[in-house]
Design a protein around this motif. Structure first.
Motif, PDB file in Angstrom:
ATOM      1  N   ARG A  32       0.821  -1.215   0.000  1.00 14.71           N
ATOM      2  CA  ARG A  32       0.000   0.000   0.000  1.00 14.71           C
ATOM      3  C   ARG A  32       0.855   1.265   0.000  1.00 14.71           C
ATOM      4  O   ARG A  32       0.520   2.245  -0.670  1.00 14.71           O
ATOM      5  CB  ARG A  32      -0.922  -0.009   1.224  1.00 14.71           C
ATOM      6  N   SER A  33       1.950   1.245   0.716  1.00 15.89           N
ATOM      7  CA  SER A  33       2.842   2.408   0.752  1.00 15.89           C
ATOM      8  C   SER A  33       3.493   2.644  -0.607  1.00 15.89           C
ATOM      9  O   SER A  33       3.571   3.782  -1.087  1.00 15.89           O
ATOM     10  CB  SER A  33       3.919   2.216   1.819  1.00 15.89           C
ATOM     11  N   ILE A  34       3.948   1.571  -1.242  1.00 15.71           N
ATOM     12  CA  ILE A  34       4.571   1.707  -2.556  1.00 15.71           C
ATOM     13  C   ILE A  34       3.537   2.150  -3.586  1.00 15.71           C
ATOM     14  O   ILE A  34       3.844   2.953  -4.484  1.00 15.71           O
ATOM     15  CB  ILE A  34       5.223   0.374  -2.962  1.00 15.71           C
ATOM     16  N   LEU A  35       2.304   1.659  -3.446  1.00 13.09           N
ATOM     17  CA  LEU A  35       1.241   2.062  -4.365  1.00 13.09           C
ATOM     18  C   LEU A  35       0.992   3.573  -4.281  1.00 13.09           C
ATOM     19  O   LEU A  35       0.800   4.242  -5.308  1.00 13.09           O
ATOM     20  CB  LEU A  35      -0.040   1.295  -4.043  1.00 13.09           C
ATOM     21  N   ALA A  36       1.007   4.110  -3.060  1.00 13.87           N
ATOM     22  CA  ALA A  36       0.805   5.551  -2.888  1.00 13.87           C
ATOM     23  C   ALA A  36       1.923   6.356  -3.540  1.00 13.87           C
ATOM     24  O   ALA A  36       1.683   7.412  -4.141  1.00 13.87           O
ATOM     25  CB  ALA A  36       0.703   5.882  -1.403  1.00 13.87           C
ATOM     26  N   VAL A  37       3.153   5.851  -3.442  1.00 15.97           N
ATOM     27  CA  VAL A  37       4.280   6.545  -4.068  1.00 15.97           C
ATOM     28  C   VAL A  37       4.169   6.487  -5.589  1.00 15.97           C
ATOM     29  O   VAL A  37       4.410   7.487  -6.294  1.00 15.97           O
ATOM     30  CB  VAL A  37       5.610   5.925  -3.597  1.00 15.97           C
ATOM     31  N   LEU A  38       3.798   5.332  -6.125  1.00 20.23           N
ATOM     32  CA  LEU A  38       3.663   5.195  -7.575  1.00 20.23           C
ATOM     33  C   LEU A  38       2.564   6.088  -8.135  1.00 20.23           C
ATOM     34  O   LEU A  38       2.685   6.613  -9.256  1.00 20.23           O
ATOM     35  CB  LEU A  38       3.370   3.732  -7.926  1.00 20.23           C
ATOM     36  N   MET A  39       1.508   6.297  -7.351  1.00 23.44           N
ATOM     37  CA  MET A  39       0.404   7.128  -7.826  1.00 23.44           C
ATOM     38  C   MET A  39       0.814   8.590  -7.973  1.00 23.44           C
ATOM     39  O   MET A  39       0.188   9.346  -8.725  1.00 23.44           O
ATOM     40  CB  MET A  39      -0.788   7.003  -6.877  1.00 23.44           C
ATOM     41  N   LYS A  40       1.845   9.009  -7.268  1.00 21.19           N
ATOM     42  CA  LYS A  40       2.309  10.396  -7.383  1.00 21.19           C
ATOM     43  C   LYS A  40       2.872  10.685  -8.767  1.00 21.19           C
ATOM     44  O   LYS A  40       2.959  11.848  -9.185  1.00 21.19           O
ATOM     45  CB  LYS A  40       3.369  10.687  -6.314  1.00 21.19           C
ATOM     46  N   LEU A  41       3.252   9.631  -9.480  1.00 24.27           N
ATOM     47  CA  LEU A  41       3.784   9.838 -10.824  1.00 24.27           C
ATOM     48  C   LEU A  41       2.715  10.376 -11.766  1.00 24.27           C
ATOM     49  O   LEU A  41       3.038  11.055 -12.752  1.00 24.27           O
ATOM     50  CB  LEU A  41       4.357   8.522 -11.367  1.00 24.27           C
ATOM     51  N   LEU A  42       1.444  10.092 -11.494  1.00 25.73           N
ATOM     52  CA  LEU A  42       0.365  10.662 -12.303  1.00 25.73           C
ATOM     53  C   LEU A  42       0.360  12.181 -12.203  1.00 25.73           C
ATOM     54  O   LEU A  42       0.271  12.885 -13.221  1.00 25.73           O
ATOM     55  CB  LEU A  42      -0.987  10.093 -11.851  1.00 25.73           C
ATOM     56  N   GLU A  43       0.445  12.694 -10.986  1.00 30.10           N
ATOM     57  CA  GLU A  43       0.448  14.138 -10.787  1.00 30.10           C
ATOM     58  C   GLU A  43       1.701  14.777 -11.391  1.00 30.10           C
ATOM     59  O   GLU A  43       1.628  15.836 -12.021  1.00 30.10           O
ATOM     60  CB  GLU A  43       0.359  14.460  -9.301  1.00 30.10           C
ATOM     61  N   VAL A  44       2.845  14.118 -11.201  1.00 24.74           N
ATOM     62  CA  VAL A  44       4.093  14.655 -11.728  1.00 24.74           C
ATOM     63  C   VAL A  44       4.066  14.716 -13.249  1.00 24.74           C
ATOM     64  O   VAL A  44       4.455  15.722 -13.868  1.00 24.74           O
ATOM     65  CB  VAL A  44       5.286  13.808 -11.239  1.00 24.74           C
ATOM     66  N   SER A  45       3.597  13.654 -13.872  1.00 26.81           N
ATOM     67  CA  SER A  45       3.568  13.605 -15.325  1.00 26.81           C
ATOM     68  C   SER A  45       2.618  14.645 -15.896  1.00 26.81           C
ATOM     69  O   SER A  45       2.928  15.316 -16.890  1.00 26.81           O
ATOM     70  CB  SER A  45       3.152  12.203 -15.787  1.00 26.81           C
ATOM     71  N   SER A  46       1.455  14.801 -15.269  1.00 27.73           N
ATOM     72  CA  SER A  46       0.494  15.802 -15.726  1.00 27.73           C
ATOM     73  C   SER A  46       1.036  17.213 -15.555  1.00 27.73           C
ATOM     74  O   SER A  46       0.885  18.067 -16.435  1.00 27.73           O
ATOM     75  CB  SER A  46      -0.820  15.641 -14.965  1.00 27.73           C
ATOM     76  N   ALA A  47       1.680  17.471 -14.417  1.00 27.37           N
ATOM     77  CA  ALA A  47       2.226  18.804 -14.155  1.00 27.37           C
ATOM     78  C   ALA A  47       3.358  19.147 -15.117  1.00 27.37           C
ATOM     79  O   ALA A  47       3.457  20.281 -15.599  1.00 27.37           O
ATOM     80  CB  ALA A  47       2.708  18.897 -12.713  1.00 27.37           C
ATOM     81  N   MET A  48       4.225  18.174 -15.417  1.00 28.14           N
ATOM     82  CA  MET A  48       5.331  18.428 -16.328  1.00 28.14           C
ATOM     83  C   MET A  48       4.851  18.695 -17.739  1.00 28.14           C
ATOM     84  O   MET A  48       5.433  19.503 -18.477  1.00 28.14           O
ATOM     85  CB  MET A  48       6.298  17.237 -16.322  1.00 28.14           C
ATOM     86  N   ALA A  49       3.770  18.026 -18.145  1.00 27.67           N
ATOM     87  CA  ALA A  49       3.273  18.201 -19.507  1.00 27.67           C
ATOM     88  C   ALA A  49       2.576  19.540 -19.700  1.00 27.67           C
ATOM     89  O   ALA A  49       2.538  20.065 -20.817  1.00 27.67           O
ATOM     90  CB  ALA A  49       2.307  17.063 -19.853  1.00 27.67           C
ATOM     91  N   THR A  50       2.011  20.106 -18.635  1.00 23.68           N
ATOM     92  CA  THR A  50       1.248  21.345 -18.756  1.00 23.68           C
ATOM     93  C   THR A  50       2.043  22.573 -18.359  1.00 23.68           C
ATOM     94  O   THR A  50       1.618  23.691 -18.638  1.00 23.68           O
ATOM     95  CB  THR A  50      -0.013  21.285 -17.884  1.00 23.68           C
ATOM     96  N   SER A  51       3.195  22.388 -17.717  1.00 21.90           N
ATOM     97  CA  SER A  51       3.984  23.544 -17.287  1.00 21.90           C
ATOM     98  C   SER A  51       4.720  24.143 -18.473  1.00 21.90           C
ATOM     99  O   SER A  51       5.081  23.458 -19.430  1.00 21.90           O
ATOM    100  CB  SER A  51       4.972  23.147 -16.201  1.00 21.90           C
ATOM    101  N   ASP A  52       4.974  25.439 -18.386  1.00 22.16           N
ATOM    102  CA  ASP A  52       5.698  26.144 -19.442  1.00 22.16           C
ATOM    103  C   ASP A  52       7.193  26.048 -19.278  1.00 22.16           C
ATOM    104  O   ASP A  52       7.954  26.548 -20.097  1.00 22.16           O
ATOM    105  CB  ASP A  52       5.292  27.626 -19.453  1.00 22.16           C
ATOM    106  N   GLY A  53       7.612  25.448 -18.152  1.00 21.03           N
ATOM    107  CA  GLY A  53       9.038  25.342 -17.891  1.00 21.03           C
ATOM    108  C   GLY A  53       9.585  26.642 -17.328  1.00 21.03           C
ATOM    109  O   GLY A  53       8.914  27.653 -17.236  1.00 21.03           O
TER     110      GLY A  53
END
Length: 236
Positions: free
Chosen positions: A30-51
């Motif tokens: 369950r702990s590892i699952l929570a960490v892996l789910m953060k990659l969704l937010e990171v990937s979405s944020a990186m794709a929408t940010s202007d840098g």
């Protein structure tokens, strides 16, 4: 014991392997699952940010006179925007495999250590139904969520039993994905069809196990799915 299928991450050479996992419980699932789910937010944020507009290459450059000068902040010298992790096919496939294994190995744990496949599948279906033009759905998030649903359905018989009651909802999600994928997202459309096939096969496995293997050689077994799920599958 988890019997692997033709997943390229599990066996890239296409061999049919049977992987033996430790008998002890995987309490960190369950702990590892929570960490892996953060990659969704990171990937979405990186794709929408202007840098970082101010992040330029400040390394010295050699001029024709032999003297070095510092690079200016012109647009041509800006660094390339980093790629969102889930837009990379190898990273996304590995992420899907890790998520599915955490669900499989943690679904039988006691109390707060248990991973909940029902809640997780509902969350992934919700993400898959996001508007493809929205900022939240950027960065390969929709495709990753859809692939997780298909992998969870086909990983082992225990998860197949847990996801089979959601066959209608999953098929509906896949059908909507076909309609909303557009010509620019062939990968998402292909994942919709593959996930729909995984759901039908998982329902067949569950029904065949209950009936003692009846119809094991068929793509689907009569009565394995609800009538509304069958009607939704016909639309494909």
């Amino acid at each position: 014991e988890i019997v692997e299928d033709d997943n390229p991450i599990a066996h890239p050479f296409g061999n049919k392997l049977k992987t033996q996992y430790p008998a002890e419980q995987f309490t960190a699932a369950r702990s590892i699952l929570a960490v892996l789910m953060k990659l969704l937010e990171v990937s979405s944020a990186m794709a929408t940010s202007d840098g970082n507009a101010n992040n330029v290459d400040a390394s010295p450059q050699i001029t024709t006179s032999g003297k070095s000068k510092m690079a200016t902040g012109s647009p041509k010298q800006k660094q390339h925007k980093p790629l969102a992790p889930l837009l990379s096919t190898p990273i996304r496939n590995t992420w899907v495999e890790c998520i599915s294994l955490c669900l499989a190995l943690g679904s039988s744990l006691p109390g707060n250590l248990r991973t909940d496949p029902y809640t997780f599948v509902n969350k992934m279906l919700e993400i898959s139904n996001w508007n493809p033009r929205s900022k939240m759905a950027a960065g390969g998030v929709r495709l990753a969520a859809l692939q997780v649903v298909g992998r969870v359905c086909s990983l082992n018989i225990d998860l197949a039993k847990r996801t089979a009651p959601y066959a209608w909802e999953i098929l509906q999600c896949c059908h909507k994905g076909l309609l909303s994928g557009g010509a620019g997202e062939p990968g998402h459309r292909a994942a919709c069809v593959k996930t729909a096939c995984c759901v039908v096969i998982s329902c067949r496995k569950v029904a065949s196990g209950v009936r003692g293997g009846d119809g094991a050689d068929s793509f689907s077994v009569p009565g394995a799915m609800e009538e509304r799920a069958v009607q939704e599958g016909i639309k494909f």
